[in-house]
Structure formats: C-alpha cells, structure tokens
Design a protein around this motif. Structure first.
Motif, PDB file in Angstrom:
ATOM      1  N   TRP A  76       0.649  -1.221  -0.093  1.00  0.00           N
ATOM      2  CA  TRP A  76       0.080  -0.193  -0.051  1.00  0.00           C
ATOM      3  C   TRP A  76       0.967   1.251  -0.082  1.00  0.00           C
ATOM      4  O   TRP A  76       0.593   2.128  -0.695  1.00  0.00           O
ATOM      5  CB  TRP A  76      -0.758  -0.005   1.380  1.00  0.00           C
ATOM      6  CG  TRP A  76      -1.909   1.138   1.356  1.00  0.00           C
ATOM      7  CD1 TRP A  76      -2.188   2.205   0.501  1.00  0.00           C
ATOM      8  CD2 TRP A  76      -2.578   1.259   2.672  1.00  0.00           C
ATOM      9  NE1 TRP A  76      -3.017   2.792   1.227  1.00  0.00           N
ATOM     10  CE2 TRP A  76      -3.598   2.483   2.472  1.00  0.00           C
ATOM     11  CE3 TRP A  76      -2.781   0.656   3.860  1.00  0.00           C
ATOM     12  CZ2 TRP A  76      -4.273   3.032   3.566  1.00  0.00           C
ATOM     13  CZ3 TRP A  76      -3.531   1.147   4.758  1.00  0.00           C
ATOM     14  CH2 TRP A  76      -4.163   2.173   4.319  1.00  0.00           C
ATOM     15  N   GLY A  77       1.812   1.267   0.756  1.00  0.00           N
ATOM     16  CA  GLY A  77       2.800   2.466   0.907  1.00  0.00           C
ATOM     17  C   GLY A  77       3.713   2.595  -0.376  1.00  0.00           C
ATOM     18  O   GLY A  77       3.823   3.822  -0.842  1.00  0.00           O
ATOM     19  N   TRP A  78       3.878   1.657  -1.033  1.00  0.00           N
ATOM     20  CA  TRP A  78       4.663   1.589  -2.332  1.00  0.00           C
ATOM     21  C   TRP A  78       3.611   1.955  -3.526  1.00  0.00           C
ATOM     22  O   TRP A  78       4.314   2.465  -4.561  1.00  0.00           O
ATOM     23  CB  TRP A  78       5.502   0.280  -2.765  1.00  0.00           C
ATOM     24  CG  TRP A  78       6.615   0.121  -2.038  1.00  0.00           C
ATOM     25  CD1 TRP A  78       6.911  -0.532  -0.923  1.00  0.00           C
ATOM     26  CD2 TRP A  78       8.016   0.804  -2.451  1.00  0.00           C
ATOM     27  NE1 TRP A  78       8.412  -0.373  -0.587  1.00  0.00           N
ATOM     28  CE2 TRP A  78       8.758   0.424  -1.297  1.00  0.00           C
ATOM     29  CE3 TRP A  78       8.133   2.003  -3.185  1.00  0.00           C
ATOM     30  CZ2 TRP A  78      10.095   1.064  -1.126  1.00  0.00           C
ATOM     31  CZ3 TRP A  78       9.322   2.533  -3.080  1.00  0.00           C
ATOM     32  CH2 TRP A  78      10.317   1.775  -2.041  1.00  0.00           C
ATOM     33  N   THR A  79       2.432   1.719  -3.424  1.00  0.00           N
ATOM     34  CA  THR A  79       1.652   2.083  -4.640  1.00  0.00           C
ATOM     35  C   THR A  79       0.917   3.407  -4.477  1.00  0.00           C
ATOM     36  O   THR A  79       0.435   3.983  -5.513  1.00  0.00           O
ATOM     37  CB  THR A  79       0.642   1.251  -4.794  1.00  0.00           C
ATOM     38  OG1 THR A  79      -0.205   1.094  -3.513  1.00  0.00           O
ATOM     39  CG2 THR A  79       0.777  -0.426  -5.095  1.00  0.00           C
ATOM     40  N   CYS A  80       1.147   3.986  -3.292  1.00  0.00           N
ATOM     41  CA  CYS A  80       0.648   5.534  -3.166  1.00  0.00           C
ATOM     42  C   CYS A  80       1.562   6.488  -4.231  1.00  0.00           C
ATOM     43  O   CYS A  80       2.829   6.316  -4.222  1.00  0.00           O
ATOM     44  CB  CYS A  80       0.634   5.919  -1.807  1.00  0.00           C
ATOM     45  SG  CYS A  80      -0.467   5.240  -0.708  1.00  0.00           S
ATOM     46  N   ARG A  81       0.810   7.611  -4.906  1.00  0.00           N
ATOM     47  CA  ARG A  81       1.737   8.341  -5.195  1.00  0.00           C
ATOM     48  C   ARG A  81       2.168   9.469  -4.263  1.00  0.00           C
ATOM     49  O   ARG A  81       1.392   9.670  -3.405  1.00  0.00           O
ATOM     50  CB  ARG A  81       0.689   9.192  -6.315  1.00  0.00           C
ATOM     51  CG  ARG A  81       0.118   8.336  -7.382  1.00  0.00           C
ATOM     52  CD  ARG A  81      -0.555   9.241  -8.545  1.00  0.00           C
ATOM     53  NE  ARG A  81      -2.012   9.726  -7.749  1.00  0.00           N
ATOM     54  CZ  ARG A  81      -2.907   9.048  -8.140  1.00  0.00           C
ATOM     55  NH1 ARG A  81      -2.907   7.949  -8.758  1.00  0.00           N
ATOM     56  NH2 ARG A  81      -4.098   9.282  -7.446  1.00  0.00           N
ATOM     57  N   LEU A  82       3.460   9.702  -4.464  1.00  0.00           N
ATOM     58  CA  LEU A  82       3.962  10.638  -3.384  1.00  0.00           C
ATOM     59  C   LEU A  82       4.732  11.831  -4.122  1.00  0.00           C
ATOM     60  O   LEU A  82       5.396  11.841  -5.130  1.00  0.00           O
ATOM     61  CB  LEU A  82       5.234   9.749  -2.722  1.00  0.00           C
ATOM     62  CG  LEU A  82       5.821  10.546  -1.460  1.00  0.00           C
ATOM     63  CD1 LEU A  82       4.837  10.727  -0.428  1.00  0.00           C
ATOM     64  CD2 LEU A  82       7.005   9.329  -1.124  1.00  0.00           C
TER      65      LEU A  82
END
Length: 171
Positions: A76-82
């Motif tokens: 989930w953390g890796w798939t979020c746009r940042l």
C-alpha cells in the motif's frame, strides 16, 4: 467488550479505505503511529486473540494473517503516489494500484479466515484489529521512508521546484 471491538474495527476499516484515496500530508511528527498503536493496545486487551482450544494452529493462522497484513501495508505504501509541494511538505494519495493491493490483501485474509474456520479455529475482531494495526504501521513506515528519500533526492524543504513526484504516479 467484544461488541465494542467489532464496531471499532468496522469504523476504522471503512474510514481507512475511504481516506486512502484523498491526498494526505505525510508529517514526521509521529502521528502516523498513533492509530496503529491504539489498535495494537485494543487488540491485545481484548480476549480471544488466539483460540484456546486450538492454540498451536491458531497461532500459525495468526502469524500468517500478520504476514499478509505486513505485505499489504508495505505494498500500500509503495503504490501511493508521493510528491513534495513547493512549501516542502510531502503528500501521498492512493490510486488504482492501491485498490488492487487492498483487494488482494482482503482476498488472502478471507482465505485464511475461511481455512481457519474449516479446521475449527474461532477468530474474533482482536485478530482483525491487530492485523489492521500492522498494515497501517507498515504503510506509515514505507511512506515515511519514501518521503525521506524524496527530501534527499529533491533537495529538502528549501527546494524550489513545485510539486515533484517520486515513485509511481504522475510527474
């Protein structure tokens, strides 16, 4: 008290799912650890985390559920746009890949729940709250790590470029 945990679990899950698709500021003040900490305490205080009649297999299923929770949170953390805004603040937002991660995580957890039920292991909301705590902590850790990299890569809060993205998503 188990009824309270069930209601709390339902409210938290719905709130988390709804909120993940809106932009959220990532702060380094430790607030991202509060909800996972509260859920951890509540889950450990509730009776029935492990079925006493099937202790060994119940622990195995709980560990499997926690492993799925950890992987789901990290993904989930890796798939979020940042991105970093011009004022230096870091922001994150879930997208289509996040929906896929959640769907896979839910399918795996439902499969584990079904398998545990088939072998006669009773599970209650304590396990769900504990797994949700692990998921949120993993997501928070990955996002904070990525936000730290964003600051290092793009020059920190004094960088002049507006809204730079890192990782997945738009530029």
């Amino acid at each position: 008290m188990p009824g309270f945990a069930d209601v709390l679990a339902t409210i938290v899950v719905v709130a988390v799912v709804v909120r993940q698709f809106s932009a959220q500021r990532i702060s380094d003040d430790g607030r991202c650890w509060v909800l996972p900490g509260v859920l951890l305490v509540i889950s450990l205080r509730e009776p029935g985390l492990v079925d006493p009649h099937h202790a060994a297999p119940a622990v195995v299923f709980l560990c499997a559920e926690l492993a799925v929770a950890l992987m789901t949170g990290a993904a989930w953390g890796w798939t979020c746009r940042l991105w970093r805004r011009a004022d230096g603040s870091s922001w994150a937002e879930g997208g289509g890949a996040t929906v896929f991660v959640w769907a896979c995580g839910l399918a795996l957890r439902a499969s584990l729940y079904g398998a545990a039920t088939l072998v006669g292991i009773r599970q209650n909301s304590s396990a769900l709250l504990l797994a949700l705590s692990v998921t949120l902590a993993a997501r928070g850790g990955v996002l904070m790590w990525r936000a730290g990299r964003l600051g290092a890569v793009h020059g920190g809060p004094d960088h002049e470029a507006p809204s730079r993205m890192v990782g997945r998503g738009r530029a």
